[in-house]
Motif scaffolding. Structure first.
Motif, short mmCIF file in Angstrom:
data_model
loop_
_atom_site.label_atom_id
_atom_site.label_comp_id
_atom_site.label_asym_id
_atom_site.label_seq_id
_atom_site.Cartn_x
_atom_site.Cartn_y
_atom_site.Cartn_z
N ALA A 44 0.84 -1.19 0.00
CA ALA A 44 0.00 0.00 0.00
C ALA A 44 0.88 1.25 0.00
N PRO A 45 0.28 2.42 -0.19
CA PRO A 45 1.07 3.65 -0.22
C PRO A 45 1.66 4.04 1.13
N THR A 46 1.07 3.58 2.24
CA THR A 46 1.56 3.94 3.57
C THR A 46 1.73 2.68 4.42
N ARG A 47 2.47 2.82 5.50
CA ARG A 47 2.73 1.68 6.38
C ARG A 47 1.46 1.21 7.10
N THR A 48 0.63 2.15 7.52
CA THR A 48 -0.61 1.78 8.20
C THR A 48 -1.54 1.03 7.27
N LEU A 49 -1.64 1.47 6.03
CA LEU A 49 -2.46 0.76 5.05
C LEU A 49 -1.84 -0.59 4.69
N ALA A 50 -0.51 -0.66 4.68
CA ALA A 50 0.15 -1.94 4.41
C ALA A 50 -0.17 -2.95 5.51
N LYS A 51 -0.29 -2.47 6.76
CA LYS A 51 -0.71 -3.34 7.86
C LYS A 51 -2.11 -3.88 7.61
N VAL A 52 -2.99 -3.00 7.16
CA VAL A 52 -4.37 -3.42 6.84
C VAL A 52 -4.35 -4.46 5.73
N ALA A 53 -3.57 -4.20 4.69
CA ALA A 53 -3.49 -5.13 3.55
C ALA A 53 -2.94 -6.48 3.98
N ALA A 54 -1.97 -6.48 4.88
CA ALA A 54 -1.38 -7.74 5.35
C ALA A 54 -2.40 -8.58 6.09
N ARG A 55 -3.31 -7.93 6.81
CA ARG A 55 -4.37 -8.67 7.51
C ARG A 55 -5.28 -9.37 6.52
N PHE A 56 -5.59 -8.70 5.43
CA PHE A 56 -6.44 -9.31 4.40
C PHE A 56 -5.71 -10.45 3.69
N THR A 70 -12.41 -3.03 8.14
CA THR A 70 -11.44 -3.09 9.23
C THR A 70 -11.99 -2.41 10.48
N ALA A 71 -12.08 -3.15 11.56
CA ALA A 71 -12.56 -2.59 12.83
C ALA A 71 -11.58 -1.55 13.34
N ILE A 72 -12.10 -0.55 14.03
CA ILE A 72 -11.24 0.54 14.50
C ILE A 72 -10.14 0.02 15.43
N GLY A 73 -10.44 -1.04 16.19
CA GLY A 73 -9.45 -1.60 17.10
C GLY A 73 -8.34 -2.37 16.41
N ASP A 74 -8.52 -2.67 15.12
CA ASP A 74 -7.50 -3.41 14.36
C ASP A 74 -6.54 -2.50 13.61
N VAL A 75 -6.71 -1.20 13.77
CA VAL A 75 -5.82 -0.24 13.10
C VAL A 75 -4.54 -0.08 13.91
N TRP A 76 -3.42 -0.12 13.23
CA TRP A 76 -2.11 0.04 13.87
C TRP A 76 -2.04 1.38 14.59
N GLY A 77 -1.72 1.35 15.88
CA GLY A 77 -1.60 2.57 16.66
C GLY A 77 -2.82 2.90 17.48
N ILE A 78 -3.90 2.12 17.31
CA ILE A 78 -5.12 2.32 18.10
C ILE A 78 -5.33 1.09 18.97
N GLN A 138 -17.86 7.39 20.28
CA GLN A 138 -18.06 8.56 19.43
C GLN A 138 -18.61 8.18 18.06
N GLY A 139 -19.01 6.91 17.93
CA GLY A 139 -19.60 6.45 16.68
C GLY A 139 -18.60 6.04 15.62
N LEU A 140 -17.34 5.86 16.02
CA LEU A 140 -16.29 5.48 15.07
C LEU A 140 -15.99 3.99 15.24
N ASN A 141 -16.68 3.16 14.49
CA ASN A 141 -16.57 1.71 14.64
C ASN A 141 -15.61 1.06 13.65
N THR A 142 -15.38 1.70 12.53
CA THR A 142 -14.48 1.15 11.52
C THR A 142 -13.38 2.14 11.20
N ALA A 143 -12.36 1.63 10.53
CA ALA A 143 -11.26 2.50 10.10
C ALA A 143 -11.76 3.56 9.13
N LEU A 144 -12.77 3.21 8.34
CA LEU A 144 -13.32 4.17 7.38
C LEU A 144 -14.01 5.31 8.11
#
Length: 432
Positions: free
Chosen positions: A139-151, A177-185, A196-202
Motif C-alpha cells: 500500500a502507499p503507507t505503512r498503516t495501510l500496508a498493515k491493513v493489507a497484510a491482515r487481508f 477493518t474494525a477501528i481496534g484493528d488499526v495500527w496505533g489504536i 463517538q460512533g467510530l466503529n471502523t477504520a473508514l
C-alpha cells in the motif's frame, strides 16, 4: 509503495517446520514458566484459545481436543527469523526489520502492474526456502500496508499478497477493518472512539482535519493521514515514539522466600536487559526492580524501587549490582514471592551519550571490550549464557517442560535423516 511482510503464526510455524505432523492441528506455545499462551495456531484459535490465557484455565480444552503444547523456544525462533529476513533481503529493496516476525520493504522500483505477481513470488520463495508461511501487504503507507497484510493472511484468494493501490480498494479495506484493528489504536482508545460512533477504520478516516486536530493528539493525526494515503511514518519514526524503557520480568513456577534466590533471578534479568541495550547500542540512566507475591493470596505484597545511575551504562556488572541494591531496599522476609522484574529506564542512544568529566576512559574502554567479548562468545555458543559474571547463576529459574530442540543452532539437536536405497531390500541382501 510500501510492503509489509508478516510471518503467519510465527512461533507455531517455526515448530511446524521441524514437526510437519503438527500441520493443520491445534498447537499452542507457552510463555514464561509455561504459564500463559503466547501464540497459537488457527486451529487452536477456533477452539477458543486466546493469547494471554493461563494454561490452567484451558487444561480441559487442551485434553479434550488433544492440543499440542510447547514451551517457547526463542533461540530457535530468533534463528528462523534471521533466515526469513536474509531471504527477504535477497528479494527486495529497502529491508527494515520491525520485529521478530515483521519487516517493511520498499516497492517503488517495481512496476505498478507487476506488484501483485512480485508480491506473490516473495511469499512463495520464503515458504520454499525457509518453510515459514508469510503474508505481504502492499500500500502507499505503512498503516495501510498493515491493513493489507491482515487481508492477505485472512483470505486465501490473495495467495499471500494483498495490494491496496486505488481509492476504491482503500475504501473497501477500511470499511471492513474494525477501528481496534488499526495500527496505533489500542483497546482502550478503540473503546473511546466507538462511543463517538467510530466503529471502523473508514469512519475514522472520513473525519475532517479540523476535527482530528481539535479532538486528538499528533499520533492519532498521523494514523488518520496514513489511512488517507499520506505517508508520514518513516523509517526512523513509530506511532509510539522512541522506546523509553526495557523490561525483563518472570513469574516463578514456585514461590521464592529467600533474598538469595531473588538475587539470582534479578541478576539474570538485569543481565538480559544489559545485553539487549548493548545489542541496540543504547544505555540506560536508571534501573528499577519490581517484586510481588501471589495476588490471589490474602497477604499480598508488591513494591518497586528505582536507582538513578551515576552515569548512563549498559555494563552487565554495574546493572546487576544496582538491581540487587534496589531489591534489598524492598525485600520483606516472610513472604513467598511469585514474580520479579527489572526495568532499564531513561534509555538513550549510544551516539548521544554524554559522560562525566571524571569518567575513567581507559577503564571504560576495557569494560566495553569485555562486554563485547562476552556477547560474542554467548552469541556463537550453543548456550546463550555460556559466559556470565559470577553473581549470575548458571541455571535458569524458568520452567520449560515442553521445549523443542535447537534444531538450527546446536549440533546435538540437528535432525537426522535416514535414507534407504529402494533397491537395497532384504531379498537383494540375502542373495548377496
Amino acid at each position: 509503495m510500501t510492503g509489509l511482510i508478516d510471518c503467519n503464526n510465527f512461533f507455531v510455524s517455526c515448530e511446524r517446520v521441524f514437526h510437519p505432523e503438527l500441520r493443520d492441528k491445534p498447537v499452542i506455545v507457552l510463555g514464561n514458566n509455561d504459564g500463559c499462551v503466547v501464540a497459537m495456531s488457527n486451529e487452536a484459535k477456533a477452539l477458543g484459545v486466546t493469547r494471554g490465557i493461563p494454561l490452567f484455565k484451558i487444561r480441559d480444552i487442551v485434553s479434550r481436543h488433544n492440543i499440542t503444547t510447547l514451551s517457547g523456544n526463542h533461540r530457535l525462533y530468533s534463528d528462523m527469523s534471521s533466515r526469513v529476513m536474509m531471504t527477504l533481503a535477497s528479494l527486495a529493496d529497502g529491508l527494515e526489520i520491525s520485529s521478530i516476525d515483521e519487516a517493511y520493504i520498499n516497492l517503488d522500483a517495481v512496476d505498478a502492474d507487476e506488484l501483485t505477481a512480485y508480491g506473490q513470488s516473495i511469499v512463495k520463495t520464503i515458504k520454499k526456502n525457509v518453510g515459514i508461511p508469510v503474508s505481504l501487504g502492499m500500500a502507499p503507507t505503512r498503516t495501510l500496508a498493515k491493513v493489507a497484510a491482515r487481508f492477505a493472511k485472512k483470505y486465501k484468494g490473495y495467495k499471500g499478497a494483498c495490494l491496496i493501490d486505488t481509492p476504491d480498494k482503500m475504501t473497501k479495506a477500511l470499511e471492513l477493518t474494525a477501528i481496534g484493528d488499526v495500527w496505533g489504536i489500542g483497546r482502550r482508545l478503540s473503546e473511546r472512539l466507538k462511543t463517538q460512533g467510530l466503529n471502523t477504520a473508514l469512519d475514522f478516516a472520513r473525519l475532517s482535519k479540523e476535527i482530528i486536530r481539535d479532538r486528538y493528539n499528533i499520533n492519532l493525526e498521523r494514523v488518520w493521514r496514513e489511512l488517507n494515503g499520506e505517508a508520514c511514518i518513516g523509517t526512523d519514526e513509530s506511532i509510539d515514539g522512541p522506546q523509553k524503557s526495557l523490561t525483563c520480568s518472570r513469574t516463578f513456577a514456585t514461590e521464592i522466600y529467600t533474598i538469595n534466590e531473588l538475587n539470582d533471578a534479578v541478576a539474570q534479568y538485569a543481565a538480559y536487559v544489559a545485553e539487549r541495550l548493548r545489542r541496540h547500542n543504547c544505555h540506560c540512566t536508571a534501573i528499577s526492580v519490581y517484586i510481588a507475591t501471589n495476588r490471589f493470596k490474602e497477604s499480598y505484597y508488591s513494591n518497586i524501587a528505582q536507582h538513578q545511575l551515576p552515569e548512563a551504562t549498559n555494563d552487565t556488572s554495574i546493572l546487576c549490582k544496582e538491581a540487587k541494591s534496589a531489591l534489598a531496599a524492598i525485600f520483606r522476609p516472610g513472604y513467598g514471592y511469585k514474580r520479579a522484574g527489572v526495568t532499564a529506564n531513561g534509555i538513550i542512544d549510544g551516539n548521544e551519550l554524554q559522560q562525566s568529566l571524571f569518567t575513567d576512559h581507559n577503564n571504560l574502554k576495557k569494560r566495553k571490550r569485555l562486554m563485547s567479548a562476552l556477547d560474542k562468545i554467548n552469541r556463537e555458543s550453543a548456550s546463550h549464557d555460556k559466559v556470565h559474571i559470577a553473581s549470575i547463576p548458571s541455571k535458569s529459574v524458568a520452567v520449560k517442560e515442553h521445549a523443542s530442540r535447537l534444531y538450527t543452532s546446536r549440533m546435538s539437536d540437528i535432525i537426522e535423516i535416514k535414507c534407504i536405497d529402494p533397491s537395497d531390500n532384504a531379498e537383494t541382501r540375502k542373495k548377496d
